[in-house]
Write an enzyme that holds these catalytic residues in place. Structure first.
Site, PDB file in Angstrom:
ATOM      1  N   HIS A   1      42.945  12.545 -60.933  1.00 57.33           N
ATOM      2  CA  HIS A   1      43.545  13.866 -61.172  1.00 57.33           C
ATOM      3  C   HIS A   1      45.072  13.809 -61.189  1.00 57.33           C
ATOM      4  CE1 HIS A   1      43.494  14.460 -56.660  1.00 57.33           C
ATOM      5  NE2 HIS A   1      44.657  15.018 -56.932  1.00 57.33           N
TER       6      HIS A   1
ATOM      7  N   ASP B   1      37.220  10.219 -59.261  1.00 62.55           N
ATOM      8  CA  ASP B   1      38.624  10.582 -59.056  1.00 62.55           C
ATOM      9  C   ASP B   1      39.524   9.388 -58.742  1.00 62.55           C
ATOM     10  OD1 ASP B   1      40.852  12.123 -59.018  1.00 62.55           O
ATOM     11  OD2 ASP B   1      40.285  13.359 -57.295  1.00 62.55           O
TER      12      ASP B   1
ATOM     13  N   SER C   1      48.028  12.936 -52.930  1.00 60.48           N
ATOM     14  CA  SER C   1      46.908  12.457 -53.736  1.00 60.48           C
ATOM     15  C   SER C   1      47.163  11.062 -54.272  1.00 60.48           C
ATOM     16  CB  SER C   1      46.681  13.399 -54.917  1.00 60.48           C
ATOM     17  OG  SER C   1      46.060  14.565 -54.475  1.00 60.48           O
TER      18      SER C   1
END
Lengths: 522, 512
Positions: free
Chosen positions: B90, B121, B200
């Site tokens: 992402h 992901d 992230s």
């Protein structure tokens, strides 16, 4: 502006609120009376001149035409269909009609277990009973058995229905039968169905006060309608002709109103007109759905184009226009013959249709709606069927059930049931199949692990579609008599449920005792 | 004005307090080194941790013809070998420009995506210039951490420009939804270390080893951050060894637990010789999946690859209880799956090969392609996929059938009718379509009498009819009357609609 003039008018007519004013009023009345006597001896007050200009109707005349009903309803818990819950008692006003009956809205009294009537002249309560109830028209007739109850009551004479633009007085009475009056003007006519499929004409006007629990519409000294619905300043008035029609027919046990039973779509889009081979010089509306068991069933077909009803042309949006008055009425309003007299069940209409490009004339005999169109009913009677088996409660899907479980915004809460409702609410041919739902899983060792499966449609019962609760009961009985040990259910999501039939009586007994369920399901 | 200054003053105090806190934290970390030396951070962050700044395209699925919006975002990555930087999918989805920098570097370097795996992901990026790698130190992927063990999360989250280190413990190990794709579930590690936007793709460390990749957090709870565990990372790294990403295989078994005593008795599960605590009942098979053609509805699966399945559907994996689907989650395409099942009152052994299925592909968010659409006579047609659903669902509350067909796609067997639904999502007002609003937000069922299976068959059937000058008769689910578009009307309106609404292309179809 309207409100202001209304207040003025009600000040002039409301003799009881302002004693000082009252005296003045009485003095003026005396002057008028004397003048009238001089001009037309013997004419008195009752030679009512023009509407709205007349001497106001007296409180006593209103009091004699109204009965107060105290209603004790019970509400049904659709998830525990054997249980009842006392509802909030409510007070409604019924209108005294000829033949010693009282006319009320059906929804106010349909779940009453006790009804007590009181009139202006006494504080005593007399027991009242529903004699005839029709949810399609949302009207009911009530009787009061106490001898002599109606002796000092008098129904108001009925006048003609009010025209759009006419003024009248909306009247409601308080708990001691004191009148509250409000000036209203009929703003428009429309056709509505409160419940079900029977469309009736109503008249819309504005009103300040809350007339929700019944009210009279008076013009001159005559009755012109009753308040059928009131919310946030708007009132819907059921015209007196409809009230009379209902009363006359209910007294002889006949249904008063017909339902057409078809839905129309527009024929404005040129591409659609071409697809249905609709010549440019014709006007008409597309028949999108015909409901089984209604007047149009076996007469109209889906994809017919309805061109005219009794020679009156239907326009491309499904309205019938009246060139003289300029009014446009939905084609369903053909039930209104001219002014405001209604067509009856049994009347025959000539329908002009375009079917597969060919013009045809069809005869449609009007019928009252008596069920038969809904797979998912909008209303349940007071004893909805249920099936209790092995710790599971099965119900037939209905709108009241959806509303109870998911609230008023139920459509956004369960996409599966909403989709089923949208696509399968009506039968497309006469049928008795219903959507059988696993509504409740009662906690018990035999239902362990299945608790999360509630409110799902039952797809198969031992490999067969359950059809409805009656058929499902039969399938179970067959399994039991064949000595089968288990009943296999499959839910719409593929989940499997097994019901123990070997220990059936013992389990059903245990569940009924633990959850206080009466012995017999229905 | 005064209020503004006041606020700034508070920010300064806040920053000072943070600094103080940071110092306290550092000095307090001394004893921790002494007691739990293995878990303390033992790397040079400047050599291994990478700040990733991305400019990506974001499409508006409610106006699919419009130019994509350029979105700036940033995340974290870390070196796993001499070339590859591991991060979250992402972080780099739809990326057009990627800039990489380590905290000890003076300048930034352009980067590019090598592999991206939306279903778990994860992604691999690399720098375009070798200079980036000077002084770089790759990190080693370790083993799954113990529940309750201490971890450090490194990254470049919001709140400042320099690297951030937060500390916590592994607070839960469970299967969970990977929200990037919206439909995939894999093992996750829940931690109580602060994980914020920008974290992230950053590593969670014990000592010198990476034990997870920070990827999502749960809003609404407190201190609920989630890591991608080493098993999912390793599976991804093995998958891409052949130079392409194949994705997850699908076991494809839909099942319910067998806790119910009556169900167990009816299925014969209480018979002698059968473990009394085992089994899940199969209620459906996903088409095209590994189990399709082997496992049947009504089977009870007792063991999977040697792991006994409890009646609640759990297996024992290295001492922790996990859902049985975990057993096959880490298998590569073509690996063997062994089942012990209970069918018709006897035990049977089944084996088949693991394979992916594309039946639910349209339910997974697409980040790589521009939206597909077609405009005929001003009416916008789109495939009903995850992207459109996400963008439009709030406006579709009055059409439960859309939500139903989308969310019950497998359960209700809708995959037997279609690969994906095509919806008439919008009407661009034009004199040729004035009367057609009733058809919007409805699903197309047939084009000129022919049932359609997906957007591609819809588009080719529609185009060929219009190209031959025929009219388009479109039938919709839940609408009795077909919508008719004549070739003339479509041709006549095209230039006008393009001009009125500034549309460059009247259709877009991606290659499959």
């Amino acid at each position: 502006m309207k409100n202001k003039s209304g207040a003025e008018y009600s000040g002039r007519t409301c003799g009881t609120c302002h004693p000082a004013f009252n005296w003045k009023k009485m003095a003026w009345g005396l002057v008028v009376f004397v003048l009238l006597q001089l001009l037309w001896p013997g004419s008195g007050f009752h030679a009512a001149p023009l509407d709205g200009q007349a001497e106001p109707i007296s409180d006593i005349a209103l009091q004699k035409s109204i009965v107060q009903l105290k209603v004790y309803p019970v509400s049904r818990n659709y998830l525990y269909p054997w249980s009842k819950r006392p509802g909030q008692p409510l007070t409604v006003f019924g209108i005294v009609v000829p033949h010693k009956r009282v006319l009320v809205r059906a929804e106010d009294v349909r779940s009453a277990v006790l009804m007590q009537a009181r009139k202006y002249s006494s504080y005593e309560l007399a027991e009242a009973k529903v004699e005839h109830l029709d949810m399609e028209s949302n009207l009911a007739l009530v009787t009061i058995d106490q001898p002599g109850f109606f002796d000092d009551l008098l129904a108001l004479p009925a006048g003609p229905d009010l025209a759009v633009g006419a003024t009248a007085v909306a009247v409601k009475l308080d708990s001691v039968f004191q009148a509250y009056r409000e000036d209203v003007r009929i703003q428009r006519q429309k056709v509505v169905a409160d419940f079900g499929f029977t469309h009736l004409p109503v008249q819309v006007c504005q009103g300040d006060a809350d007339f929700a629990s019944g009210g009279l519409i008076i013009a001159g000294h005559t009755l012109r309608g009753m308040v059928a619905y009131a919310k946030s300043g708007t009132m819907e008035i059921l015209p007196v002709s409809v009230m009379n029609e209902y009363r006359k027919r209910a007294l002889v046990g006949q249904p008063a109103f017909a339902s057409a039973g078809f839905y129309l779509g527009s024929m404005i889009d040129p591409a659609r007109r071409e697809y249905y081979q609709m010549p440019a010089n014709l006007s008409g509306a597309l028949v999108k759905r015909v409901l089984p068991g209604t007047s149009a069933w076996n007469v109209l077909q889906k994809n017919d184009v309805l061109l005219a009803i009794d020679g009156k042309l239907v326009d491309n949006a499904g309205y019938i226009g009246d060139a003289q008055t300029g009014q446009k009425l939905p084609a369903l309003m053909h039930f209104v013959k001219g002014g405001s007299s209604l067509r009856h069940p049994g009347d025959v209409l000539q329908l002009q249709v375009l079917r597969k490009g060919q013009q045809q004339t069809l005869e449609m005999t009007l019928k009252a709606y008596r069920g038969g169109a809904e797979r998912i009913p909008w209303l349940l009677n007071e004893e909805p069927p249920y099936l209790l088996e092995g710790g599971f409660l099965f119900l037939e899907l209905s709108l009241p059930l959806l509303r109870q479980v998911y609230g008023s915004d139920w459509k956004g809460r369960n996409p599966e049931l909403s989709m089923i409702f949208n696509s399968r609410q009506f039968y497309t041919k006469p049928g008795q199949d219903r959507i059988v739902i696993l509504a409740q899983v009662f906690p018990d060792p035999v239902t362990r692990g299945f608790e999360g499966f509630r409110m799902q449609p039952v797809r198969l019962v031992n490999g067969k579609a359950p059809f409805n609760l009656t058929r499902m009961r039969k399938i179970i009985a067959d399994q039991v008599s064949a000595g089968q040990a288990f009943l296999h259910l499959e839910l719409s999501g593929g989940q499997q449920i097994v019901v123990d039939l070997q220990n059936r009586d013992q389990i059903n007994q245990r569940i009924k005792e633990r959850y206080a369920i009466p012995a017999n399901d229905t | 004005m005064q209020g503004k200054w006041k606020a700034k003053g508070w920010v300064l105090v806040y920053l000072a307090a943070n600094l103080l806190l940071f110092i306290v934290l550092l000095s307090a970390s001394g004893p921790v080194y002494a007691t739990e030396p293995d878990n303390a951070l033992k790397i040079d962050p400047g050599a291994s941790i990478v700040k990733i700044e991305v400019r990506s395209f974001v499409y508006d699925y409610t106006k699919p013809w419009s130019e994509p919006r350029v979105q700036a975002s940033s995340g974290t990555g870390f070196l796993i070998n001499k070339e590859y930087i591991l991060t979250n999918a992402h972080v780099v989805s739809g990326a057009k420009f990627i800039h990489l920098s380590r905290s000890n570097q003076e300048r930034e370097f352009e980067g590019e995506v090598v592999f991206v795996a939306h279903d778990c992901d994860l992604a691999i990026v690399r720098a375009k210039k070798a200079e980036f790698y000077h002084g770089a130190q790759p990190l080693r992927i370790g083993q799954r951490p113990e529940l309750g063990s201490e971890i450090n999360v490194l990254g470049f989250p919001i709140g400042g420009d320099r690297i951030s280190i937060t500390r916590g413990i592994v607070s839960r190990i469970d299967m969970d939804l990977y929200s990037h794709s919206q439909i995939d579930q894999h093992l996750t590690l829940q931690v109580d270390a602060a994980i914020n936007p920008g974290n992230s793709g950053g590593p969670a460390m014990q000592g010198a080893e990476v034990i997870g990749v920070a990827f999502q957090s749960l809003r609404g709870g407190e201190n609920l951050g989630y890591l991608i565990p080493p098993s999912v990372i390793q599976k991804f790294l093995v998958d891409v060894e052949d130079g392409k990403y194949d994705g997850y295989i699908e076991l494809g078994v839909i099942s319910q637990d067998t806790r119910n005593p009556v169900l167990r008795r009816a299925a014969g599960l209480n018979q002698a010789g059968l473990a009394s605590e085992t089994g899940v009942l199969v209620t459906g098979i996903m088409p095209g999946s590994s189990a399709d053609g082997f496992v049947r509805k009504g089977d009870v699966i007792l063991e999977i690859n040697g792991h006994k399945i409890s009646q609640q559907g759990d297996v024992d994996l290295n001492g922790s209880r996990q859902p049985y689907s975990m057993v096959t989650d880490n298998l590569q395409n073509g690996a063997r799956i062994d089942l012990l099942i209970w069918r018709q009152n006897s035990q049977q052994k089944l084996h088949f090969l693991a394979r992916p299925t594309n039946v639910i592909a349209h339910l997974r968010q697409d980040y790589d392609n521009p939206p597909e659409y077609a405009i005929f006579n001003g009416m916008l047609f789109q495939p009903l996929n995850a992207n459109l659903m996400r963008a439009a669902v709030s406006a579709w509350k009055d059409r439960p059938e859309l939500l139903y067909r989308y969310s019950y796609f497998v359960r209700a067997g809708i995959y037997k009718q279609v690969d994906e639904d095509v919806v008439l999502s919008y009407r661009l007002g034009d004199r040729n379509n004035t009367y057609l609003d009733r058809y919007t937000r409805r699903i197309v069922s047939k084009v000129n009498g022919k049932a359609i299976r997906n957007f591609h068959t819809f588009l080719s059937a529609s185009r060929s009819a219009l190209d031959q000058g025929q009219k388009l008769v479109l039938e919709f689910r839940g609408e009795d009357v077909p919508l008719v578009i004549t070739a003339d009307a479509d041709a006549e309106s095209q230039a006008r609609i393009q001009q009125f609404y500034g549309i460059q292309k009247m259709a877009n179809q991606n290659e499959k």
